[in-house]
Design an enzyme around this catalytic site. Structure first.
Site, mmCIF file in Angstrom:
data_model
loop_
_atom_site.group_PDB
_atom_site.id
_atom_site.type_symbol
_atom_site.label_atom_id
_atom_site.label_comp_id
_atom_site.label_asym_id
_atom_site.label_seq_id
_atom_site.Cartn_x
_atom_site.Cartn_y
_atom_site.Cartn_z
ATOM 1 N N GLY A 73 17.522 46.597 26.735
ATOM 2 C CA GLY A 73 17.019 45.230 26.903
ATOM 3 C C GLY A 73 18.153 44.245 26.691
ATOM 4 O O GLY A 73 19.108 44.529 25.950
ATOM 5 N N LYS A 115 12.209 31.900 22.438
ATOM 6 C CA LYS A 115 13.279 31.884 21.423
ATOM 7 C C LYS A 115 14.555 31.205 21.922
ATOM 8 O O LYS A 115 15.262 30.568 21.144
ATOM 9 C CB LYS A 115 13.588 33.310 20.974
ATOM 10 C CG LYS A 115 12.450 33.935 20.178
ATOM 11 C CD LYS A 115 12.801 35.317 19.679
ATOM 12 C CE LYS A 115 11.605 35.951 19.002
ATOM 13 N NZ LYS A 115 11.907 37.262 18.436
HETATM 14 P P1 ATR Z 1 12.456 38.685 25.043
HETATM 15 O O1 ATR Z 1 12.689 37.337 24.476
HETATM 16 O O2 ATR Z 1 11.252 39.382 24.483
HETATM 17 O O3 ATR Z 1 13.654 39.588 24.987
HETATM 18 P P2 ATR Z 1 12.983 38.270 27.839
HETATM 19 O O4 ATR Z 1 14.156 37.391 27.535
HETATM 20 O O5 ATR Z 1 12.065 37.913 28.954
HETATM 21 O O6 ATR Z 1 12.039 38.421 26.574
HETATM 22 O O7 ATR Z 1 13.559 39.755 28.072
HETATM 23 C C1 ATR Z 1 12.710 40.816 28.367
HETATM 24 C C2 ATR Z 1 13.526 42.095 28.430
HETATM 25 O O8 ATR Z 1 12.674 43.170 28.816
HETATM 26 C C3 ATR Z 1 14.632 42.058 29.464
HETATM 27 O O9 ATR Z 1 15.690 42.877 29.042
HETATM 28 C C4 ATR Z 1 13.924 42.639 30.689
HETATM 29 O O10 ATR Z 1 14.777 43.185 31.671
HETATM 30 P P3 ATR Z 1 15.361 42.231 32.828
HETATM 31 O O11 ATR Z 1 16.525 41.507 32.219
HETATM 32 O O12 ATR Z 1 15.732 43.172 33.912
HETATM 33 O O13 ATR Z 1 14.244 41.309 33.239
HETATM 34 C C5 ATR Z 1 13.148 43.734 30.030
HETATM 35 N N1 ATR Z 1 12.018 44.183 30.859
HETATM 36 C C6 ATR Z 1 10.870 43.524 31.105
HETATM 37 N N2 ATR Z 1 10.055 44.244 31.911
HETATM 38 C C7 ATR Z 1 10.716 45.399 32.185
HETATM 39 C C8 ATR Z 1 10.416 46.573 32.940
HETATM 40 N N3 ATR Z 1 9.252 46.713 33.588
HETATM 41 N N4 ATR Z 1 11.332 47.560 32.972
HETATM 42 C C9 ATR Z 1 12.501 47.448 32.324
HETATM 43 N N5 ATR Z 1 12.864 46.362 31.578
HETATM 44 C C10 ATR Z 1 11.981 45.359 31.507
#
Ligand code: ATR
Length: 277
Positions: A128, A67
């Site tokens: 998030g 996105k």
């Molecule tokens: P999207 O477009 O779906 O939001 P993204 O930009 O990759 O995808 O963001 C993923 C979100 O999920 C982020 O907030 C990420 O936290 P980080 O900024 O610390 O990476 C969060 N996320 C992914 N895996 C996670 C996990 N195991 N525990 C906690 N937060 C997680």
């Protein structure tokens, strides 16, 4: 070639082709719609998207994890896409330029209203800070909600707090600081559901009254909603309604017709339930 398509990775579980088939069936519109799996590496996504539009594509949906890259490649943006910093819908205009929109925010808002959840003074915990979270912050603030933002990587939440600080009541708090049941609605906007995990939240934020909303959906309860139920939450909803609502707003953006959401949501829910049996 299909005139409309959704781009993402992974993509094979996307319900979008089904949703648009139901919308166009209701309206009596011919609307061919495909799924496109794009590799994440390099600039293959950008090349695939341009190729799609050069070969006659009229509109695209963009999902995880593209996105923000879609935002960067559009020639023009709607106001809400420009403010969100992410794009989930693209329309090729008569002059050939690509206009990017973001219908995630309105999709979430419409779904929360359908569930009769949203009040102008609602205190929302948004978990998030990626593309999914970014798309919904401004609509929540505009509605009048207080947004508390948290994220595993706190710096990303803090950056969003700074970006939106003049737009409403928003504060970023580190995950370990969230120890009290201060929220009306908790929204999981992380990508943890895809991996079958949950964000590391303290159980003390969950009460029987708090409404737990997961932007993710799957056959049966999502991992986050399972966890919320286990902690005693009584009111939970997954993101299927948001998905249908954002698709309806994308359909409106492309065709200037707003399709009916409720019958499509009912059909999808039934199909998901039958698949999980
Ligand atoms: P999207 O477009 O779906 O939001 P993204 O930009 O990759 O995808 O963001 C993923 C979100 O999920 C982020 O907030 C990420 O936290 P980080 O900024 O610390 O990476 C969060 N996320 C992914 N895996 C996670 C996990 N195991 N525990 C906690 N937060 C997680």
């Amino acid at each position: 070639m299909d005139a409309f398509s959704v781009f993402g990775n992974p993509i094979n579980h996307s319900q979008s082709p089904r949703i648009y088939a139901l919308f166009s069936g209701e309206i009596g519109l011919s609307h061919s719609y495909a799924r496109m799996l794009s590799p994440i590496e390099g600039e293959i996504f950008e090349k695939m998207l341009h190729q799609f539009f050069n070969m006659g594509g009229l509109g695209a949906n963009i999902t995880l994890p593209f996105k923000e890259r879609a935002y960067a490649l559009c020639n023009q943006l709607t106001k809400r896409a420009a403010l969100a910093g992410t794009v989930n819908t693209i329309k090729k205009q008569m002059d050939g330029l690509l206009l990017g929109d973001n219908t995630d925010g309105i999709g979430l808002l419409n779904d929360l209203q359908r569930l009769n959840l949203l009040k102008q003074d609602s205190r929302v915990l948004l978990v998030g800070a990626g593309g999914a979270a970014k798309g919904v912050i401004l609509p929540l603030l505009d509605y009048g909600c207080t947004v508390v933002l948290t994220n595993r990587t706190f710096a990303r939440a803090k950056a969003l707090e700074k970006y939106y600080q003049d737009s409403g009541d928003i504060i970023a708090l580190p995950l370990p600081c969230l120890n009290t049941p201060d929220y009306d609605i908790i929204i999981n906007a992380t990508s943890t559901g895809i991996k079958g995990t949950i964000p590391p939240l303290s159980t003390s934020i969950i009460t029987p009254e708090v409404y737990c909303y997961d932007m993710f959906y799957q056959e049966g309860d999502t991992p986050f909603l399972k966890w919320c139920h286990q902690q005693g939450a009584r009111f939970c909803s997954d993101g299927l309604g948001m998905l249908v609502e954002q698709a309806a707003s994308s359909f409106l953006f492309w065709h200037n017709i707003m399709p009916s959401v409720l019958p499509v949501l009912k059909t999808l829910r039934l199909e998901l339930t039958q698949r999980s049996k």
